[in-house]
Design an enzyme around this catalytic site. Structure first.
Site, PDB file in Angstrom:
ATOM      1  N   THR A   1      12.470  23.918  50.006  1.00  7.88           N
ATOM      2  CA  THR A   1      13.398  22.913  50.494  1.00  7.88           C
ATOM      3  C   THR A   1      12.640  21.704  50.989  1.00  7.88           C
ATOM      4  O   THR A   1      11.414  21.669  50.961  1.00  7.88           O
ATOM      5  CB  THR A   1      14.266  23.485  51.638  1.00  7.88           C
TER       6      THR A   1
ATOM      7  N   LYS B   1      20.512  23.830  56.012  1.00  9.74           N
ATOM      8  CA  LYS B   1      19.258  24.205  56.680  1.00  9.74           C
ATOM      9  C   LYS B   1      18.958  23.326  57.886  1.00  9.74           C
ATOM     10  O   LYS B   1      17.911  23.441  58.495  1.00  9.74           O
ATOM     11  CB  LYS B   1      18.113  24.120  55.678  1.00  9.74           C
TER      12      LYS B   1
ATOM     13  N   GLY C   1      15.778  22.186  61.994  1.00  9.57           N
ATOM     14  CA  GLY C   1      15.829  22.464  60.572  1.00  9.57           C
ATOM     15  C   GLY C   1      14.675  23.360  60.193  1.00  9.57           C
ATOM     16  O   GLY C   1      13.645  23.368  60.870  1.00  9.57           O
TER      17      GLY C   1
ATOM     18  N   SER D   1       8.591  21.799  50.534  1.00  7.32           N
ATOM     19  CA  SER D   1       7.889  21.367  49.332  1.00  7.32           C
ATOM     20  C   SER D   1       7.981  19.874  49.085  1.00  7.32           C
ATOM     21  O   SER D   1       7.040  19.256  48.604  1.00  7.32           O
ATOM     22  CB  SER D   1       8.424  22.128  48.120  1.00  7.32           C
TER      23      SER D   1
ATOM     24  N   CYS E   1      10.496  15.997  43.700  1.00  4.16           N
ATOM     25  CA  CYS E   1      10.205  17.416  43.935  1.00  4.16           C
ATOM     26  C   CYS E   1      11.245  18.305  43.251  1.00  4.16           C
ATOM     27  O   CYS E   1      12.439  18.182  43.527  1.00  4.16           O
ATOM     28  CB  CYS E   1      10.194  17.684  45.444  1.00  4.16           C
TER      29      CYS E   1
ATOM     30  N   THR F   1      13.738  20.326  45.520  1.00  5.54           N
ATOM     31  CA  THR F   1      14.610  19.553  46.406  1.00  5.54           C
ATOM     32  C   THR F   1      15.746  18.968  45.574  1.00  5.54           C
ATOM     33  O   THR F   1      15.503  18.360  44.540  1.00  5.54           O
ATOM     34  CB  THR F   1      13.812  18.405  47.069  1.00  5.54           C
TER      35      THR F   1
END
Length: 176
Positions: free
Chosen positions: A6, A38, A50, A128, A163, A166
Site C-alpha cells: 500500500t 488503511k 495509517g 511500497s 507504483c 498503489t
C-alpha cells in the site's frame, strides 16, 4: 522491512494534518481488493493513523497505539512507548507493518525496529509507493498553495501512477 502492500502519506501544513491511503490489497502479485481503508481517526478523533503491511498486524498496532494514547494523552509519548513495546515484545516483533500516527502538531513514522521518526518537513510516507508519494508531496508543498488535504490526495494519485502496489481509490482523513 520492505512492505509491498500500500501507500500511506501524511502532510502537516497550516495547522492541519491530512493523511491519505490507497485502497489496494495485494497478495503476492495479485490484487485481491481495491477499496480497503488503511487510514482512520482514532483516540476519539484526536489522532490520525495509517498502516502499511499486513492488515491484521496493522490493526493490532493501531489498537495498541490507541491504548498507549489513552494512557499517556500525548502522541509523542504514546509513539515512543509503543515503539519500545514493539521492539521488546517477542510477539509484537513479528508483526509485519509500519505505522504513521499524527496530530496537527506532531507526526511520526513507527517501526518494529524501534524507529520513532518525526520528519523535518511535516511529510511522512510508508509502504511500497511511499517514496513516490513523499517526493510528490514535497514538490507540491514547496511549489503550490494547495491545502494539506489536496496535497495528500494529489501526491497519492501520482504515486499510484508509478507504483503497481498503489491504486487510485484514495481515502483522505484530516484534523485541524
Amino acid at each position: 522491512m520492505k512492505i509491498r502492500s500500500t501507500t500511506i502519506l501524511a502532510v502537516r501544513k497550516d495547522g492541519r494534518l491530512a493523511m491519505a491511503g490507497d485502497g489496494q490489497v495485494t497478495l503476492d502479485k495479485t490484487i485481491v481488493k481495491h477499496g480497503a481503508r488503511k487510514v482512520r481517526k482514532i483516540a476519539s478523533g484526536k489522532v490520525l493513523a495509517g498502516f502499511a503491511g499486513s492488515a491484521a498486524d496493522g490493526i493490532t498496532l493501531l489498537e495498541k497505539f490507541e491504548k498507549k494514547f489513552a494512557e499517556f494523552k500525548d502522541v509523542t509519548r504514546a509513539s515512543v512507548e509503543l515503539a519500545k513495546d514493539w521492539r521488546q515484545d517477542r510477539a509484537l516483533r513479528r508483526l509485519e507493518a509500519l505505522l504513521i500516527v499524527g496530530t496537527p502538531e506532531h507526526l511520526f513514522m513507527l517501526s518494529g525496529t524501534g524507529d520513532v521518526i518525526e520528519p523535518d518537513e511535516g511529510i511522512a510516507a510508508i509502504g511500497s509507493g511511499g517514496p513516490y508519494a513523499q517526493a510528490a508531496a514535497a514538490a507540491l508543498v514547496r511549489n503550490t498553495s494547495l491545502s494539506a488535504e489536496e496535497i495528500a490526495r494529489k501526491a497519492l494519485e501520482i504515486a499510484g501512477e508509478i507504483c503497481i502496489y498503489t491504486n487510485d481509490d484514495v481515502t483522505v482523513e484530516t484534523l485541524e
